[in-house]
Design a protein around this motif. Structure first.
Motif, PDB file in Angstrom:
ATOM      1  N   LEU A 254      60.100   9.421  63.141  1.00 45.61           N
ATOM      2  CA  LEU A 254      59.749   9.192  61.740  1.00 45.61           C
ATOM      3  C   LEU A 254      60.991   8.810  60.946  1.00 45.61           C
ATOM      4  O   LEU A 254      60.950   7.932  60.082  1.00 45.61           O
ATOM      5  CB  LEU A 254      59.094  10.436  61.132  1.00 45.61           C
ATOM      6  CG  LEU A 254      58.764  10.341  59.634  1.00 45.61           C
ATOM      7  CD1 LEU A 254      57.788   9.203  59.352  1.00 45.61           C
ATOM      8  CD2 LEU A 254      58.184  11.655  59.117  1.00 45.61           C
ATOM      9  N   ARG A 255      62.101   9.463  61.262  1.00 43.64           N
ATOM     10  CA  ARG A 255      63.333   9.132  60.535  1.00 43.64           C
ATOM     11  C   ARG A 255      63.735   7.680  60.792  1.00 43.64           C
ATOM     12  O   ARG A 255      64.113   6.956  59.883  1.00 43.64           O
ATOM     13  CB  ARG A 255      64.457  10.090  60.937  1.00 43.64           C
ATOM     14  CG  ARG A 255      64.243  11.501  60.418  1.00 43.64           C
ATOM     15  CD  ARG A 255      65.503  12.354  60.561  1.00 43.64           C
ATOM     16  NE  ARG A 255      65.434  13.486  59.637  1.00 43.64           N
ATOM     17  CZ  ARG A 255      64.995  14.707  59.977  1.00 43.64           C
ATOM     18  NH1 ARG A 255      64.636  14.951  61.211  1.00 43.64           N
ATOM     19  NH2 ARG A 255      64.951  15.661  59.075  1.00 43.64           N
ATOM     20  N   ARG A 256      63.627   7.252  62.050  1.00 47.09           N
ATOM     21  CA  ARG A 256      63.962   5.848  62.337  1.00 47.09           C
ATOM     22  C   ARG A 256      62.991   4.920  61.618  1.00 47.09           C
ATOM     23  O   ARG A 256      63.383   3.902  61.052  1.00 47.09           O
ATOM     24  CB  ARG A 256      63.933   5.589  63.845  1.00 47.09           C
ATOM     25  CG  ARG A 256      65.102   6.200  64.602  1.00 47.09           C
ATOM     26  CD  ARG A 256      65.197   5.686  66.036  1.00 47.09           C
ATOM     27  NE  ARG A 256      64.058   6.058  66.857  1.00 47.09           N
ATOM     28  CZ  ARG A 256      63.988   7.174  67.592  1.00 47.09           C
ATOM     29  NH1 ARG A 256      64.995   8.032  67.602  1.00 47.09           N
ATOM     30  NH2 ARG A 256      62.914   7.429  68.316  1.00 47.09           N
ATOM     31  N   ASP A 257      61.698   5.286  61.649  1.00 53.00           N
ATOM     32  CA  ASP A 257      60.708   4.460  60.958  1.00 53.00           C
ATOM     33  C   ASP A 257      61.056   4.309  59.484  1.00 53.00           C
ATOM     34  O   ASP A 257      60.935   3.227  58.905  1.00 53.00           O
ATOM     35  CB  ASP A 257      59.314   5.093  61.076  1.00 53.00           C
ATOM     36  CG  ASP A 257      58.662   4.799  62.421  1.00 53.00           C
ATOM     37  OD1 ASP A 257      59.135   3.882  63.125  1.00 53.00           O
ATOM     38  OD2 ASP A 257      57.681   5.484  62.762  1.00 53.00           O
ATOM     39  N   LEU A 258      61.485   5.425  58.897  1.00 53.35           N
ATOM     40  CA  LEU A 258      61.784   5.378  57.462  1.00 53.35           C
ATOM     41  C   LEU A 258      63.035   4.550  57.176  1.00 53.35           C
ATOM     42  O   LEU A 258      63.119   3.907  56.141  1.00 53.35           O
ATOM     43  CB  LEU A 258      61.909   6.799  56.908  1.00 53.35           C
ATOM     44  CG  LEU A 258      60.571   7.520  56.776  1.00 53.35           C
ATOM     45  CD1 LEU A 258      60.789   8.997  56.474  1.00 53.35           C
ATOM     46  CD2 LEU A 258      59.696   6.882  55.701  1.00 53.35           C
ATOM     47  N   VAL A 259      63.992   4.574  58.088  1.00 56.06           N
ATOM     48  CA  VAL A 259      65.160   3.705  57.887  1.00 56.06           C
ATOM     49  C   VAL A 259      64.688   2.253  57.862  1.00 56.06           C
ATOM     50  O   VAL A 259      65.100   1.448  57.021  1.00 56.06           O
ATOM     51  CB  VAL A 259      66.221   3.921  58.987  1.00 56.06           C
ATOM     52  CG1 VAL A 259      67.346   2.891  58.863  1.00 56.06           C
ATOM     53  CG2 VAL A 259      66.784   5.340  58.911  1.00 56.06           C
ATOM     54  N   ARG A 260      63.762   1.936  58.780  1.00 55.74           N
ATOM     55  CA  ARG A 260      63.276   0.552  58.841  1.00 55.74           C
ATOM     56  C   ARG A 260      62.426   0.184  57.622  1.00 55.74           C
ATOM     57  O   ARG A 260      62.618  -0.872  57.025  1.00 55.74           O
ATOM     58  CB  ARG A 260      62.455   0.350  60.127  1.00 55.74           C
ATOM     59  CG  ARG A 260      63.298   0.338  61.395  1.00 55.74           C
ATOM     60  CD  ARG A 260      62.458   0.103  62.650  1.00 55.74           C
ATOM     61  NE  ARG A 260      61.751   1.295  63.050  1.00 55.74           N
ATOM     62  CZ  ARG A 260      62.068   2.054  64.107  1.00 55.74           C
ATOM     63  NH1 ARG A 260      63.074   1.711  64.903  1.00 55.74           N
ATOM     64  NH2 ARG A 260      61.383   3.129  64.398  1.00 55.74           N
ATOM     65  N   THR A 261      61.495   1.071  57.246  1.00 59.57           N
ATOM     66  CA  THR A 261      60.551   0.681  56.190  1.00 59.57           C
ATOM     67  C   THR A 261      61.068   1.005  54.792  1.00 59.57           C
ATOM     68  O   THR A 261      61.083   0.152  53.914  1.00 59.57           O
ATOM     69  CB  THR A 261      59.201   1.375  56.399  1.00 59.57           C
ATOM     70  OG1 THR A 261      59.405   2.789  56.463  1.00 59.57           O
ATOM     71  CG2 THR A 261      58.551   0.905  57.692  1.00 59.57           C
ATOM     72  N   LEU A 262      61.493   2.260  54.615  1.00 58.44           N
ATOM     73  CA  LEU A 262      61.992   2.659  53.292  1.00 58.44           C
ATOM     74  C   LEU A 262      63.306   1.943  53.001  1.00 58.44           C
ATOM     75  O   LEU A 262      63.572   1.558  51.865  1.00 58.44           O
ATOM     76  CB  LEU A 262      62.186   4.177  53.263  1.00 58.44           C
ATOM     77  CG  LEU A 262      62.342   4.820  51.894  1.00 58.44           C
ATOM     78  CD1 LEU A 262      61.045   4.696  51.109  1.00 58.44           C
ATOM     79  CD2 LEU A 262      62.727   6.292  52.028  1.00 58.44           C
ATOM     80  N   GLY A 263      64.097   1.744  54.056  1.00 61.56           N
ATOM     81  CA  GLY A 263      65.351   1.015  53.892  1.00 61.56           C
ATOM     82  C   GLY A 263      65.079  -0.391  53.393  1.00 61.56           C
ATOM     83  O   GLY A 263      65.697  -0.868  52.438  1.00 61.56           O
TER      84      GLY A 263
END
Lengths: 275, 980, 180
Positions: A254-263
């Motif tokens: 989830l953290r990686r996903d958030l770096v990709r999307t939220l980033g």
């Protein structure tokens, strides 16, 4: 849940505080707002021999400008910085990030420098310092020195500050013309430490993204003005490089996903501010 | 039907409790003064999930200034007996460990000192030597071959295994068109009241009396357990409750073992002792709801009609089956068919013990676990048979005309009109919800609708727990049934009315409601009635069913008060009839006066009639004994003991709830947003609408926590991980949405006032309603709580973008539930492998490179003991460390195994160190480690650990490199730790 | 100033709800314990002792603070307000307290003192709060009984009443000044 015994020094000036740090090293702890230190004292995770209260030291309580730098001394509470008139134009990233920092009640006590000193990898102040390439001004009885934010934060609650040093101030570059800023965060609940926090700064030729909550300290990357799949690829690489933590509150995935999307969302928002 | 005119009852009057609470004048246990000389206790707790206690060294602690006594399990055992459990098994249930600890947080010693601060100082000075044992935390694994047995005397961790059969389930399954099933692993959570436990105890050695003040909530059947444990008859355990209690939600039943501990501490110290539990103690060891593994099957027709259920429940009661467990498993026994007309039921109930904290009462008590499975099943039936989920519910509901309705498993549902409740709830609202869903889905959003129907039992039958015994065992033990409620109404010499009850309110506002109910009987303003609800078992009326649980107040206690008031009023009517020369049946009470109906001249002030018995008893008419005090005891005849066939009417009242929710899930961040929530209740007659609404909103908020935020989490090795409110997350105002509350009223024919319980229903219905909505949004079949962002994102996400080829190690996926720390790294050192090898085996070198080392002791060539201070940032602790080297492959590789223990917890791990020549006279030291930590640090600073392990291991190798190649720090080419 | 040693008690003087008070405190004594057990102001409750639950929130020089994260010695010379200082008189409730009672914004009442203190401070800072702002302020507290909805409703109503009250006062002052 009561603290172990300690001496208490209400420092009347910085010299007193620095002398005590010089004398006791890691057995002395600075207390300012106390929002991070007191829980550790109450739980007896920390048992310092002496607490040095610097909130009575004159001259540490006012935010000041040094040219294009916003200098926040050690006595400035988070609420005071948030309420600084004109902060939203002076440094929009701080204005956007500070409301995410804890709660109304903890911001009223917690200091900006205290949050930096605590060096929680999920925290907003360290993230902003790293995102804006700010600096941390350290002082000991021996000398003063300045560390770049990226060099100051070394790991989970680990910093470049020596035991006999205190943070005299942190310094945030003020907003530059032609630069857009944006901040986003996902946490379990409002006011919790971030699962992932993103701070973006977009200039004419460059994108900067700093991320909190993923690695053991806030990390920043810079790219040329990418978009489309090139930006996705860059963010994906960044997400994997951060070696995301797995804990009770979020998975590494989830953290990686958030770096990709939220980033990406944060970069785009910063880009729109620029336009 | 009752004749009196109702006026106050049913109104949302302002609460009499509030002014004091709003101005800081509450009287919670820690607000009350104590006797001069009262000492303070702090409790040392186990950092291990399972370990033998080898020794407890208390001398240093006992010698500290201000310390009066240190009490260990051995001291306790001399003065008490083990606590009686709900199950007749050989496991001894002590409130403090004797020879073995079985869960993290188990009490090991009590320090008694002049202040809490000094008592905690003493805890730091107590040294306990443990021998860690294999642990088991998973309930299914606990039954497996090779699982460590917690209580050897009990023989196995499976301590109860009962099968039940009602109707002809096998035939129904054989005849059914479909068998549809769900499996659920329901997590542990808790009520987490804002006030923690508190006990102030005193002991009189001459009368052998324990006088114990505790914010205990009942049931007072536990009084018998405590008296037995303390080895005194019931009349020598005086248990008193403070006037105010800061919430309980069932949990303050768990104060009980501490009444024993602090009672004994006071006895040993020879002075009163006070203990206020802190939040870390509370989260780790107070009371957890049971976690349960359930497999539920339904025999279903093509139209979705259910003919039979087959339940298989594995209940995890933690390390000790503490009374009243296994009540969580049996509380719902009569209503295992929920709101549905299902005549055939097979059931297997197993109770297991694991290395986790003992369980007990938590709001909902067994309901959340049951309805999560049952209502997930209803949705799965709809999905699998491609039916409308609401239609599946409708088709199976018990018909409106069927009440009182006897369920297959023995409950007698008192009243209801489930169809009307459902139709009123959906009318207009469902169509709008579907529109919102369709619009959201059209915009690419993940939006779902969930339903849940639940029967909310209240007023527990004190005999239901005996369903865990076989009929034969029950015959031997003697029948248990009923639920005695008690209330006292008294009149003083000026004719003012007081009420006393044994309901031990925890904030619900009992005093206000009782004033309303009693005022109506006497025709007085409700403010004229004074209600006292703090209980003293030494002088007040009480029985085993007394207390604040199973939502029994409105249905049982208010009814008992009503009954007592009517008895007094009827006697007052006889007095008034005598004085007014009227028929007693013609006497009315209203507006503070007593009058003859239809004759306005014949009126006397209420106080005059009411006080007569004090001042002129000779004037009492024949047949009136006294009008000073009336204590009513009330137990409903419907609450009978379990039948020979194990049918049990487990509760007196059965409310109905129908919930409907619209939820949108953001797959990018795993967050769920509740768009709409409608909850329809039938709790019979409503006595105070504001309080009923408060119960529903409060229950909903707790259920919201259970759904999305709350879990008492344990690592695979039994380390407790959610020891603070920063890890055990309660919903706040920013997470809790407004909900729409609806009511219909079908009064209970079984209760004095037509009331039913309402306090627990949403804890049963809401988690599964929201889970059904999320499952609908994401199109998934298996879903377990809590629905954390990571879990929801994982359900919603597709495959992850691949890790780019960078030459870095591939990040392996973590096993779910595995919280161990793993890392690897390498360091390049300018010394040959042989030199490094010698350093690793040399005491002095080790002493200089182990971070924070105060000294190393060599036990053998490959076994060392060290005294170290380890820490990150300000978090520091002193530890005893043991290091062993094994699998030696000189000078190429060795396995390092280490363990540390100290006040902040324990840690252990092992790593393989490899020494490879770098071709330039130096060495590449490679290491890979796996470590696990337990105790305080794991519970309260989980986030800190990764960093700590990494930093400390990093420091070790950095120091080794410095030592091996002094003056060449630049050669430390690469040092990184990585965590899987 | 001299260092206060761990082993001895030191006199700490401050103002509590407008009145001077003092306690004898070791440096490690928490403000919660000093207020509750030394001074007897037991209205401030202790729910977690790690700054999360908010039950112990007090005002120090008008700003909210978790008393459990405050040392008694840090109160030296400060103006402290606790729940006991909110009502205008012993037998009366403040506008906010009365709104809480009307809306059933409390059940067990254990968390209530802290929430009242936070809202009292915030409504002074921001007399025209949005509901979201109030939610965020109350979001710094844990309440396990009410589900928060009635707390927010009480706060919204109290804010409106306080605005009306201050307008009335302002009008009265204006009228009085006209009279003069």
């Amino acid at each position: 849940m009561k603290p172990a015994p300690f001496d208490y020094l209400r420092a009347g000036n910085l010299d007193e505080a620095l002398a005590t740090l010089a004398e006791h090293g890691s057995e002395a702890r600075i207390i300012a707002g106390g929002q991070s230190l007191l829980p550790m004292l109450n739980m007896r995770l920390a048992k310092p021999a002496v607490l040095v209260d610097i909130m009575g030291v004159a001259g540490l309580g006012e935010v000041r400008r040094e040219g294009e730098i916003i200098v926040v001394p050690a006595g400035v509470r988070q609420a005071a910085l948030l309420q600084r008139p004109g902060l939203a134009s002076e440094q929009p990233l701080l204005a956007a990030a500070l409301p995410w920092l804890g709660h109304y009640q903890t911001r009223a006590r917690g200091t900006v420098c205290g949050s930096a000193a605590h060096a929680d990898p999920s925290a907003e102040i360290p993230l902003c310092l790293v995102a804006l390439a700010g600096e941390v001004r350290l002082r000991s009885r021996r000398k003063r020195r300045v560390l770049k934010a990226a060099d100051f934060f070394a790991g989970m609650m680990v910093t470049g500050k020596a035991d006999d040093e205190l943070i005299e101030a942190v310094a945030f570059p003020a907003a530059r013309p032609g630069t857009g800023y944006a901040f986003n965060e996902v946490a379990r609940r409002h006011g919790d430490f971030a699962i992932v926090g993103c701070a973006a700064m977009v200039e004419a030729g460059q994108i900067h993204l700093a991320v909190a909550g993923v690695a053991d300290k806030p990390e920043r990357r810079s790219w040329p003005r990418l978009d489309g799949s090139a930006l996705d690829d860059a963010l994906n690489a960044f997400a994997w490089e951060l070696d995301a933590r797995e804990d009770l509150h979020a998975s590494a995935r989830l953290r990686r996903d958030l770096v990709r999307t939220l980033g990406r969302r944060t970069i785009e928002e910063a880009g729109r501010c620029l336009a | 039907m009752k004749a009196e005119i109702i006026s106050w009852t049913g109104q949302s009057v302002e609460r009499v409790e509030d002014a004091a609470l709003l101005t800081g004048r509450g009287r919670f246990i820690d607000d009350l003064g104590t006797r001069p000389g009262t000492l303070h206790a702090a409790i040392l707790r186990s950092p291990h999930a399972h370990a033998d206690i080898l020794s407890i060294e208390t001398e240093t602690a006992a010698a500290l200034p201000g310390v009066v006594a240190i009490v260990t399990g051995r001291d306790l055992a001399k003065l008490t007996t083990p606590m009686v459990a709900g199950l007749k098994i050989a496991a001894e249930n002590w409130p403090m460990a004797l020879e073995r600890v079985r869960y993290v947080g188990e009490p090991v010693a009590i320090a008694v000192a002049e202040s809490r601060y000094l008592a905690e100082d003493a805890l730091d000075a107590i040294e306990v030597a443990y021998k860690p044992l294999k642990t088991v935390v998973d309930p299914v694994a606990s039954m497996g071959e090779g699982a460590p047995v917690l209580h050897e005397k009990a023989g196995a961790n499976l301590v109860s295994d009962r099968r039940f059969r009602y109707g002809e389930p096998e035939a129904a399954f054989a005849a059914a068109a479909h068998t549809i099933s769900v499996s659920v692993a329901y997590p542990r959570n808790t009520g987490a009241p804002m006030e923690t436990f508190g006990v102030v105890a005193d002991y009189d050695p001459h009368e052998d009396v324990y006088d114990i003040l505790a914010n205990f909530q009942g049931p007072f059947s536990i009084h018998t357990v405590l008296a037995r444990a303390l080895k005194v008859p019931g009349n020598r355990l005086r248990l008193r409750m403070p006037p105010d209690s800061g919430g309980s939600f069932g949990v303050k039943q768990g104060v009980a073992p501490y009444a024993v501990l602090i009672g004994v501490a006071a006895r040993i110290a020879g002075r009163p002792v006070k203990w206020i539990e802190d939040r870390l103690e509370h989260l780790g060891a107070a009371v957890a709801a049971t976690n349960r593994v359930t497999a539920l099957k339904a025999a279903v027709s093509a139209e979705g009609c259910i003919s039979a259920l087959d339940w298989d429940q594995i209940e995890d009661c933690g390390a000790y089956p503490r009374a009243p467990e296994p009540a969580t498993l049996y509380r719902m026994h009569g209503n295992m068919t929920g709101a549905y007309d299902i005549r055939h039921v097979a059931m297997r109930n197993r109770v297991v013990l694991t290395n986790k904290a003992p369980t007990g009462l938590v709001r909902g008590f067994g309901g959340p676990q049951v309805y999560f499975a049952l209502e997930r099943l209803m949705q799965r039936i709809a999905v699998e048979l491609q039916l409308d989920p609401l239609d599946v519910i409708r088709r199976n509901l018990i018909p409106a005309g069927a009440f009182p309705y006897r369920t297959a498993t023995g409950a007698l549902y008192d009243s209801g009109d489930y169809q009307a409740a459902v139709e009123q709830a959906v009318a207009g609202r469902l169509a709008e919800l579907e529109q919102r869903r369709d619009a959201a889905r059209a915009a690419g959003k993940r939006y779902g609708i969930g339903f849940a129907a639940a029967v909310e039992p209240s007023v527990s039958n004190m005999g239901y727990i005996t369903t865990v015994l076989t009929a034969e065992e029950r015959r031997k033990a003697g029948p248990k049934n009923g639920a005695q409620a008690t209330a006292t109404v008294s009149i003083d010499p000026v004719g003012s009315v007081s009420v006393h009850v044994a309901s031990t309110p925890q904030g619900q506002g009992h005093r206000t409601v009782l004033a309303q109910v009693v005022a109506d009987i006497f025709g007085l303003p409700h403010r004229d009635i004074r209600v006292v609800a703090d209980l003293d078992t030494g002088k007040d009326a009480w029985s085993i069913a007394s207390g604040n649980y199973s939502s029994r107040f409105a249905a049982a206690v208010a009814g008992a008060a009503h009954l007592a008031a009517i008895r007094l009023r009827d006697k007052l009517a006889l007095i008034a009839a005598d004085q007014l020369k009227a028929e007693s049946t013609q006497i009315g009470f209203a507006g503070g006066a007593v009058f003859a109906k239809g004759n306005p001249d014949k009126t006397i002030p209420f106080g005059r009639v009411a006080a007569l018995c004090h001042w002129a008893p000779a004037l009492l008419p024949d047949g009136v004994d006294q009008t000073i005090r009336e204590t009513a005891f009330w137990t409903p005849p419907q609450l009978t003991a379990p039948s020979e066939g194990d049918e049990i009417n487990s509760s007196l009242c059965h409310g109905f709830i129908f919930d409907m929710a619209g939820v949108e899930v953001d797959p990018a961040n795993g967050k769920a947003r509740i768009d709409r929530y409608v909850t329809m209740h039938d709790c019979g007659r409503v006595l105070h609408p504001g309080m009923v609404e408060g119960q529903i909103r409060g229950g909903f908020a707790q259920a919201l926590g259970a759904t999305f935020y709350e879990e008492l989490a344990y690592a695979e090795d039994g380390a407790f991980l959610t020891g603070t409110l920063a890890d055990y997350l309660l919903p706040t105002a920013t997470e809790t949405p407004d909900i729409e509350i609806l009511h219909i009223e079908t009064p209970s024919p079984f209760t004095q006032l037509g009331t039913k319980g309402v306090g627990e229903g949403n804890c049963m219905s809401t988690p599964v309603c929201l889970a059904n909505a999320v499952a609908d949004a994401l199109g998934v079949s298996e879903i377990n709580l809590p629905l954390t962002p990571a879990r929801l994102a994982a359900l919603a996400a597709g495959p992850e973008p691949a890790q780019p080829e960078t030459g870095r190690a591939v990040v392996p996926a973590a096993r779910p539930g595995d919280r161990s720390l793993r890392g690897e790294g390498e360091a390049r050192v300018a010394a040959a492998p042989a030199a490094i090898w010698a350093m690793l085996l040399d005491v002095d070198t080790l002493a200089s490179i182990i971070p924070g080392c105060h000294g190393v002791e060599k036990l053998s060539d490959t076994h060392f003991k060290a005294d170290v201070t380890l820490g990150v940032g300000p978090v520091k602790g002193r530890y005893k460390a043991e290091i062993k080297l094994s699998n030696l492959d000189e000078p190429r590789a060795a396995t390092l195994t280490g363990s540390v223990s100290g006040a902040l917890g324990t840690g252990g791990g092992s790593g393989r160190v490899t020494l490879t020549p770098d071709g330039a006279g130096g060495t590449v030291i490679g290491y890979a480690y796996e470590a696990a930590v337990g105790g305080k640090v794991a519970a309260i600073g989980g986030r800190l650990l990764d960093g700590a392990a990494k930093a400390i291991i990093g420091q070790f190798f950095a120091a080794l490199a410095r030592k091996a190649s002094p003056g060449k720090p630049g050669l430390l080419a690469r040092l990184f730790g990585r965590r899987a | 100033m001299p260092r206060l040693s761990a082993a001895t008690r030191h006199r700490v003087g401050f103002t509590l709800n407008g009145k001077p008070v003092s306690v004898e405190a070791e440096p490690r004594l928490l403000a919660t314990d000093a207020l509750r057990h030394d001074i007897g102001a037991t209205g401030t409750h202790v729910g977690c002792e790690h700054g999360v639950c908010g039950a112990c929130t007090i005002l120090i020089d008008g700003a909210p603070a978790r008393a459990c994260l405050t040392l008694a010695v840090q109160l030296e010379g400060r103006e402290v307000t606790t729940v006991e200082g909110l009502a205008p008189a012993q037998d009366r409730l403040s506008v906010l307290q009365a709104a809480f009672r009307r809306h059933h914004a409390l059940q067990c009442g254990f968390c209530t003192a802290g929430i009242l203190i936070s809202l009292d401070a915030f409504l002074r800072e921001q007399p025209e709060p949005s509901e979201q702002e109030l939610r965020e302020v109350v979001g710094g507290h844990l309440c396990r009984c009410t589900g928060y909805t009635p707390i927010i409703a009480a706060a919204v109503e109290a804010a409106a009443l306080l605005r009306r009250e201050s307008q009335t006062i302002a009008q009265t002052i204006a009228l009085e000044s006209l009279d003069v």
